[in-house]
Design a protein around this motif. Structure first.
Motif, PDB file in Angstrom:
ATOM      1  N   GLY A 148      34.632  53.702  -6.287  1.00  0.00           N
ATOM      2  CA  GLY A 148      33.780  54.576  -7.090  1.00  0.00           C
ATOM      3  C   GLY A 148      34.566  55.635  -7.846  1.00  0.00           C
ATOM      4  O   GLY A 148      34.172  56.061  -8.938  1.00  0.00           O
ATOM      5  N   ALA A 149      35.677  56.073  -7.276  1.00  0.00           N
ATOM      6  CA  ALA A 149      36.487  57.087  -7.959  1.00  0.00           C
ATOM      7  C   ALA A 149      36.972  56.558  -9.305  1.00  0.00           C
ATOM      8  O   ALA A 149      36.992  57.284 -10.305  1.00  0.00           O
ATOM      9  CB  ALA A 149      37.669  57.486  -7.076  1.00  0.00           C
ATOM     10  N   LEU A 150      37.354  55.301  -9.334  1.00  0.00           N
ATOM     11  CA  LEU A 150      37.772  54.669 -10.593  1.00  0.00           C
ATOM     12  C   LEU A 150      36.590  54.455 -11.529  1.00  0.00           C
ATOM     13  O   LEU A 150      36.613  54.834 -12.700  1.00  0.00           O
ATOM     14  CB  LEU A 150      38.402  53.310 -10.298  1.00  0.00           C
ATOM     15  N   LEU A 151      35.548  53.834 -10.997  1.00  0.00           N
ATOM     16  CA  LEU A 151      34.399  53.486 -11.835  1.00  0.00           C
ATOM     17  C   LEU A 151      33.740  54.728 -12.420  1.00  0.00           C
ATOM     18  O   LEU A 151      33.145  54.673 -13.502  1.00  0.00           O
ATOM     19  CB  LEU A 151      33.373  52.680 -11.025  1.00  0.00           C
ATOM     20  N   SER A 152      33.854  55.850 -11.714  1.00  0.00           N
ATOM     21  CA  SER A 152      33.209  57.078 -12.182  1.00  0.00           C
ATOM     22  C   SER A 152      33.811  57.584 -13.493  1.00  0.00           C
ATOM     23  O   SER A 152      33.244  58.461 -14.133  1.00  0.00           O
ATOM     24  CB  SER A 152      33.331  58.172 -11.119  1.00  0.00           C
ATOM     25  N   GLU A 153      34.948  57.034 -13.889  1.00  0.00           N
ATOM     26  CA  GLU A 153      35.566  57.417 -15.157  1.00  0.00           C
ATOM     27  C   GLU A 153      35.008  56.624 -16.335  1.00  0.00           C
ATOM     28  O   GLU A 153      35.370  56.872 -17.490  1.00  0.00           O
ATOM     29  CB  GLU A 153      37.084  57.194 -15.089  1.00  0.00           C
ATOM     30  N   GLY A 154      34.111  55.667 -16.040  1.00  0.00           N
ATOM     31  CA  GLY A 154      33.635  54.763 -17.078  1.00  0.00           C
ATOM     32  C   GLY A 154      34.525  53.540 -17.148  1.00  0.00           C
ATOM     33  O   GLY A 154      35.686  53.577 -16.735  1.00  0.00           O
ATOM     34  N   VAL A 155      33.980  52.429 -17.683  1.00  0.00           N
ATOM     35  CA  VAL A 155      34.741  51.177 -17.631  1.00  0.00           C
ATOM     36  C   VAL A 155      35.991  51.235 -18.512  1.00  0.00           C
ATOM     37  O   VAL A 155      37.019  50.641 -18.176  1.00  0.00           O
ATOM     38  CB  VAL A 155      33.882  49.945 -18.020  1.00  0.00           C
ATOM     39  N   ARG A 156      35.938  51.974 -19.622  1.00  0.00           N
ATOM     40  CA  ARG A 156      37.112  52.024 -20.502  1.00  0.00           C
ATOM     41  C   ARG A 156      38.301  52.628 -19.789  1.00  0.00           C
ATOM     42  O   ARG A 156      39.394  52.041 -19.728  1.00  0.00           O
ATOM     43  CB  ARG A 156      36.802  52.840 -21.766  1.00  0.00           C
ATOM     44  N   GLU A 157      38.101  53.798 -19.202  1.00  0.00           N
ATOM     45  CA  GLU A 157      39.194  54.492 -18.532  1.00  0.00           C
ATOM     46  C   GLU A 157      39.574  53.790 -17.225  1.00  0.00           C
ATOM     47  O   GLU A 157      40.761  53.699 -16.886  1.00  0.00           O
ATOM     48  CB  GLU A 157      38.803  55.947 -18.288  1.00  0.00           C
ATOM     49  N   ALA A 158      38.568  53.266 -16.524  1.00  0.00           N
ATOM     50  CA  ALA A 158      38.867  52.539 -15.282  1.00  0.00           C
ATOM     51  C   ALA A 158      39.770  51.348 -15.575  1.00  0.00           C
ATOM     52  O   ALA A 158      40.757  51.103 -14.873  1.00  0.00           O
ATOM     53  CB  ALA A 158      37.568  52.076 -14.607  1.00  0.00           C
ATOM     54  N   ALA A 159      39.438  50.604 -16.652  1.00  0.00           N
ATOM     55  CA  ALA A 159      40.237  49.436 -17.019  1.00  0.00           C
ATOM     56  C   ALA A 159      41.664  49.846 -17.389  1.00  0.00           C
ATOM     57  O   ALA A 159      42.634  49.183 -17.029  1.00  0.00           O
ATOM     58  CB  ALA A 159      39.581  48.704 -18.183  1.00  0.00           C
ATOM     59  N   ARG A 160      41.762  50.960 -18.110  1.00  0.00           N
ATOM     60  CA  ARG A 160      43.086  51.428 -18.505  1.00  0.00           C
ATOM     61  C   ARG A 160      43.939  51.723 -17.267  1.00  0.00           C
ATOM     62  O   ARG A 160      45.117  51.370 -17.192  1.00  0.00           O
ATOM     63  CB  ARG A 160      42.947  52.685 -19.369  1.00  0.00           C
ATOM     64  N   ARG A 161      43.333  52.361 -16.286  1.00  0.00           N
ATOM     65  CA  ARG A 161      44.091  52.710 -15.092  1.00  0.00           C
ATOM     66  C   ARG A 161      44.444  51.478 -14.255  1.00  0.00           C
ATOM     67  O   ARG A 161      45.491  51.431 -13.630  1.00  0.00           O
ATOM     68  CB  ARG A 161      43.300  53.701 -14.226  1.00  0.00           C
ATOM     69  N   ILE A 162      43.525  50.523 -14.236  1.00  0.00           N
ATOM     70  CA  ILE A 162      43.796  49.305 -13.466  1.00  0.00           C
ATOM     71  C   ILE A 162      44.855  48.452 -14.171  1.00  0.00           C
ATOM     72  O   ILE A 162      45.743  47.887 -13.538  1.00  0.00           O
ATOM     73  CB  ILE A 162      42.499  48.487 -13.267  1.00  0.00           C
ATOM     74  N   GLY A 163      44.787  48.403 -15.493  1.00  0.00           N
ATOM     75  CA  GLY A 163      45.760  47.622 -16.253  1.00  0.00           C
ATOM     76  C   GLY A 163      45.646  46.135 -15.976  1.00  0.00           C
ATOM     77  O   GLY A 163      44.574  45.625 -15.647  1.00  0.00           O
ATOM     78  N   ARG A 164      46.736  45.419 -16.097  1.00  0.00           N
ATOM     79  CA  ARG A 164      46.793  43.985 -15.803  1.00  0.00           C
ATOM     80  C   ARG A 164      45.681  43.197 -16.499  1.00  0.00           C
ATOM     81  O   ARG A 164      45.119  42.259 -15.943  1.00  0.00           O
ATOM     82  CB  ARG A 164      46.725  43.751 -14.278  1.00  0.00           C
ATOM     83  N   GLY A 165      45.305  43.629 -17.687  1.00  0.00           N
ATOM     84  CA  GLY A 165      44.316  42.869 -18.437  1.00  0.00           C
ATOM     85  C   GLY A 165      42.874  43.235 -18.142  1.00  0.00           C
ATOM     86  O   GLY A 165      41.936  42.615 -18.649  1.00  0.00           O
ATOM     87  N   ALA A 166      42.652  44.253 -17.345  1.00  0.00           N
ATOM     88  CA  ALA A 166      41.285  44.640 -16.989  1.00  0.00           C
ATOM     89  C   ALA A 166      40.487  45.057 -18.221  1.00  0.00           C
ATOM     90  O   ALA A 166      39.258  44.949 -18.247  1.00  0.00           O
ATOM     91  CB  ALA A 166      41.304  45.770 -15.962  1.00  0.00           C
ATOM     92  N   GLU A 167      41.187  45.546 -19.254  1.00  0.00           N
ATOM     93  CA  GLU A 167      40.486  45.986 -20.469  1.00  0.00           C
ATOM     94  C   GLU A 167      39.590  44.887 -21.037  1.00  0.00           C
ATOM     95  O   GLU A 167      38.573  45.180 -21.646  1.00  0.00           O
ATOM     96  CB  GLU A 167      41.497  46.427 -21.550  1.00  0.00           C
TER      97      GLU A 167
END
Lengths: 609, 609
Positions: free
Chosen positions: B395-414
């Protein structure tokens, strides 16, 4: 005649009919109203042997003659019913604003009988009475129910008394809730649940007539002056019923399922600690004491939890029985019980009972749904509360009350079931205060502290005189004194808190009730005592009719045979036989059977001549 | 001049000062009010580059000139702020009664800036403005907060807009809640949280002045007659926004994180199913449509859950993204989001995003706190909602919104982050309705459906003419038409639901706003379109000032490159380049940059000459 609206609303849920009738004049003269009215109606309406959860049982909501007036501390409503927990007479009382609203709507009492074919709530808007669908509310918590009914009726001033899931599920110690105040004890919520009655919503705009307005104003001034002159007024008003330090210092704070009388680290739950958790003060309709707190756990493992309360009994219920001193737990458990609709005293005591059974190996994790119940560990508590409300796992057993749960478990579990007449004991070990214990032993509803609170023993109140709390001699008389006083004050219906603290007396009350009603008999303060005793004996006769007697005036064996092991009450037992003998003698009851003598009943006008 | 209270309340939480100012006359003439007022003030007050969660950001509460009047469907309040989710201009709108109460208290707008040193709530009782301690409310849900504030202020008629724990915790899609209605999107709740502002409570007794009362009554009659003549009025009024059957039959119900357009077993979540779960109808202040439902899960795995709603977007948010068709879940999740203070669209879409990442192995049970996220399994959903609100585990990641969460996860999550400008897409696959998609692509706040709803494509509304939903040609003009219409109707602030259904037009609105205000310019229906376009371009310029341009009008790659695999929209992609070219051309914006031309700005009176 002032004070009364002189209207009783009778509702039959089976037929969806209702009618209004006046109060018999003789009833008012003999019983005043409030508790007197409720006790007399329940006695007259029910026959012996009625199943408490059947349509034949009644639940009677009563507002006293001083409710809705400017008199102080009379905003209390009582419910009267045959208890599914004790099988006997029951009265349970709540605060807030429901009683006043009943009067404003024009009713002294609402008698509900029968059973609706599907969930309903009553909507009483003065003359208009509606049976409204409550199917959608079934399963909802009390606060949700109140919010949604107010919205449905489009009137935020509606007052509501409701049950939570525990009442729907017929938990035998489910209560009735209004304005986050509980008429908690004895299972009135289960009686409502058995009738498919989710709530009563009420609204009114009438004023309560006063027979002698000027004298009434004077009487109220006198009442308030009496309050303010009392040494306990200020602290009671400031902190509410935060008396854990009193009972711990007396060594009678029931700990480890009534095995000990002092909670380790009790300083963590004393009033000064709850001062730090107070969100704000609230109170009931027209009461200068405003003893109520809203509390919040600002820190700790229950951070964010809040409740209206917790009061002393609830603080104890989730500390002493399980040997825990975490204020946050008391707040979280208080709120959860309010929302699910449970009596906190019986709930806490049932949980403490389960902890001891677990310790003794009489139940295991197979019974608890995997929970380990170890003294000092608060983690299982909220889960156990939910189990009780929804009758899941161990909760299904505990929801019957400790007496019946112990009977079903067998194997000696009865020894650990701490109750009188089926009602779980509250936050006072009888070994530490003999008149207080005697009241718990003989109260007509079972082990209820408010029925005849011994402020003399707990707070050192010198009325009628100072006493030694361990002394046996004279305690029968004292218990009778306290019980009869509460009985007449509850004809008001006055709150038992100022009564317990001896902040009022027959003189204050007589002035108020006489000025309000104008009934000549009420002018004499001594008459109040007669009415109190009359009510007390009538209630006892209700139970006698159900087969109760001396055999039911029995303390848990532990209290009678095991001396308090340590602390300021060390070595004390509860001298049941001698205390009971004194009490029956003081009451004028038969010493062998515990039944009021015909002579006593005649003296009180309760015998057919 | 009627309609306006002509008073803007400016509040600085840092200094705890406030002041009142009138609305500039030119502003009214050029922007009418409502959305026009909010957009203009936000544009003027903020400089480029302000951190959305800093004290320098503002949150402006606006009630339109027709709020609190007898005109229908204008009980909406909007909040304006720079969004912590998109980094750009944001307007979010809620229903209920808060807007009307603002007017009754004497205010058209409340501008809040700065940051309180500890949690506070504003108590606005007409002229009296108080900064009250909200420390005790911190951590409480919205409903709890509303109940407790009303009790504290001892006035059940107080209206409250508040944030839940999600707003306090700065979740970037936390909303603001009043009367169980949400201004949900874009993170207004986080902006309030960053200011330590738990709530605004407001109460008033004034009446809204009307310039020409008789003409206004006539205009309202005309409005209501227009409503009633509309073929959708009756069903919309009866069921609310239950349109899952429409979008599924069009094959554009986003399923499996926008990979598919039809939900298996969608019949289980169509309107007729929710009809069975309706507890009652409610509505906003002065609206004959009363489209709102309170729903309850009477049976099934979420038995007992209830919510005000769920509306179509919420029904979708907890079905399509995770491939589940359980009405009870939508109700339970709706209520949980309302209580914790989350936007349901972004929450559901973030959860669907997480499900796809889990499927692809980009996240594992190590990230989710042990939860297995499998399409078709609803069990993790409520837990994930809590994780988001409290920023725990995934939830800590998802709470940033999918754009920012994907950026932080990387590896093609965008690739799996389905958003435009950082705002998660709502319940319409752009491949199934090109003007609707074009609106999602170009709306000034990111992918918002209400910003220019294509009722022509979804419901077949024949205004200005019938269209083919897959056709590309002419869709730039149509998107502009829909966006500008909503922009001028929201100067009211009119609800976007009747607007989306084409139940009103410039003629109806012009009659209302002219009669209410008496401003001569408003008499001409054609002028409404000018104001709409003016507002739209001003909002665009806010974003241009922040560095936005064509590079931000970008659909998720999947929508543009992957043809819809099956169903009634099979084979369709979103023709982004051509659609955008048409749109810029229709708008008179530079085709290369997407920035309004100087000529266009001059035409609209937005350029300094």
């Amino acid at each position: 005649m002032g004070g009364y609206m002189n209207r009783i609303l009778r509702v039959n849920l089976s037929t969806r009919e209702y009618s209004v009738e006046p109060i018999a004049e003789a009833l008012i003269k003999n019983f005043i109203g409030g508790r007197g009215l409720g006790a007399k109606m329940l006695y007259d309406d029910l026959s012996a042997g009625v199943d408490p959860l059947s349509p034949e049982n009644e639940i009677i909501f009563v507002a006293g003659p001083l409710a809705g007036t400017a008199a102080q501390s009379f905003g209390r409503w009582s419910i009267f019913f045959k208890s599914p927990l004790t099988g006997g007479y029951f009265q349970s009382t709540g605060g807030g604003f429901f009683a006043s609203e009943m009067k404003f709507a024009g009713y002294d009492a609402i008698v509900v009988t029968g059973k609706a074919d599907k969930p309903v709530y009553l909507w009483i808007n003065e003359e208009k009475v509606e049976f409204r669908d409550a199917s959608y509310l079934w399963g909802f918590t009390n606060e949700e129910t109140h919010v949604l009914i107010r919205e449905e009726l489009n009137d935020p001033f509606v007052r509501i008394a409701s049950i939570g899931p525990a009442g729907e599920n017929l938990v035998r110690f489910a209560g009735v809730f209004s304005d986050r105040h509980a008429a908690g004890r004895g299972g009135g919520g289960a009686v409502m649940g058995s009738k498919n009655l989710k709530a009563i919503a009420i609204r009114g705009r009438k004023t309560v007539p006063i027979a002698m307005p000027e004298a009434f104003q004077e009487a109220i001034k006198f009442e308030i002056a009496t309050y303010r002159a009392h040494p306990a007024f200020e602290s009671f008003s400031r902190t509410g019923t935060q008396i854990a330090e009193f009972t711990n210092l007396l060594g009678m704070f029931p700990t480890r399922n009534f095995r000990e009388g002092v909670l380790p680290n009790w300083e963590a739950i004393q009033g000064s600690e709850f001062d730090k958790l107070r969100v704000r003060k609230t109170g009931c309709h027209n009461c200068v004491i405003h003893c109520v707190n809203i509390s919040k756990a600002y820190h700790g493992p229950f951070k964010g939890a809040w409740s209206e309360g917790p009061e002393y009994e609830t603080i104890w219920a989730f500390t002493g029985p399980i040997v825990v001193s975490e204020p946050g737990l008391t707040i979280a458990a208080d709120r959860l019980c309010d929302e699910l609709g449970l009596d906190t005293i019986s709930t806490g005591q049932a949980i403490g009972f389960a902890y001891e059974l677990f310790e003794k190996g009489l139940i295991t994790t197979q019974d608890t749904g995997g929970l380990e119940l170890r003294y000092g560990d608060f983690k299982p508590v909220l889960q156990l509360i939910r189990q009780i409300a929804y009758k899941e796992q161990l909760g299904a057993l505990l929801s019957e009350g400790v007496r019946e749960a112990a009977r079903r478990i067998g194997r000696g579990a009865e020894h650990y079931a701490i109750h009188v007449k089926g009602l779980e004991l509250p936050a006072y070990d009888p070994r530490g205060a003999k008149a207080h214990g005697l009241n718990l032993l003989t109260a007509n509803i079972g082990a209820d502290h408010n029925y005849g609170y011994s402020g003399q023993e707990i707070f050192g109140a010198p009325i009628p005189k100072e006493v030694d709390r361990f002394e046996v001699q004279g305690k029968g008389e004292l218990a009778k004194f306290n019980q009869d006083m509460v009985a007449f004050l509850e004809t008001g219906i006055m709150c038992t808190f100022p009564a317990s603290m001896m902040m009022v007396n027959e003189e204050v009350y007589s002035k108020l009730i006489y000025a309000a009603t104008g009934v000549e008999e009420f002018k004499d303060p001594a008459y109040m005592w007669i009415v109190g005793e009359r009510i007390y004996n009538l209630e006892r006769m209700f139970n006698v009719r159900e087969g109760f007697g001396k055999k039911d005036d029995v303390m848990p064996q532990r209290i009678v045979t095991e001396p308090m092991p340590d602390g300021p009450s060390k070595g004390q037992v509860f001298e049941q036989d001698e205390l009971l003998r004194q009490y029956y003698a003081a009451r004028g009851w038969d010493l062998e059977t515990g039944i009021p003598t015909l002579e006593k009943l005649r003296e009180l006008g309760l015998a057919q001549r």
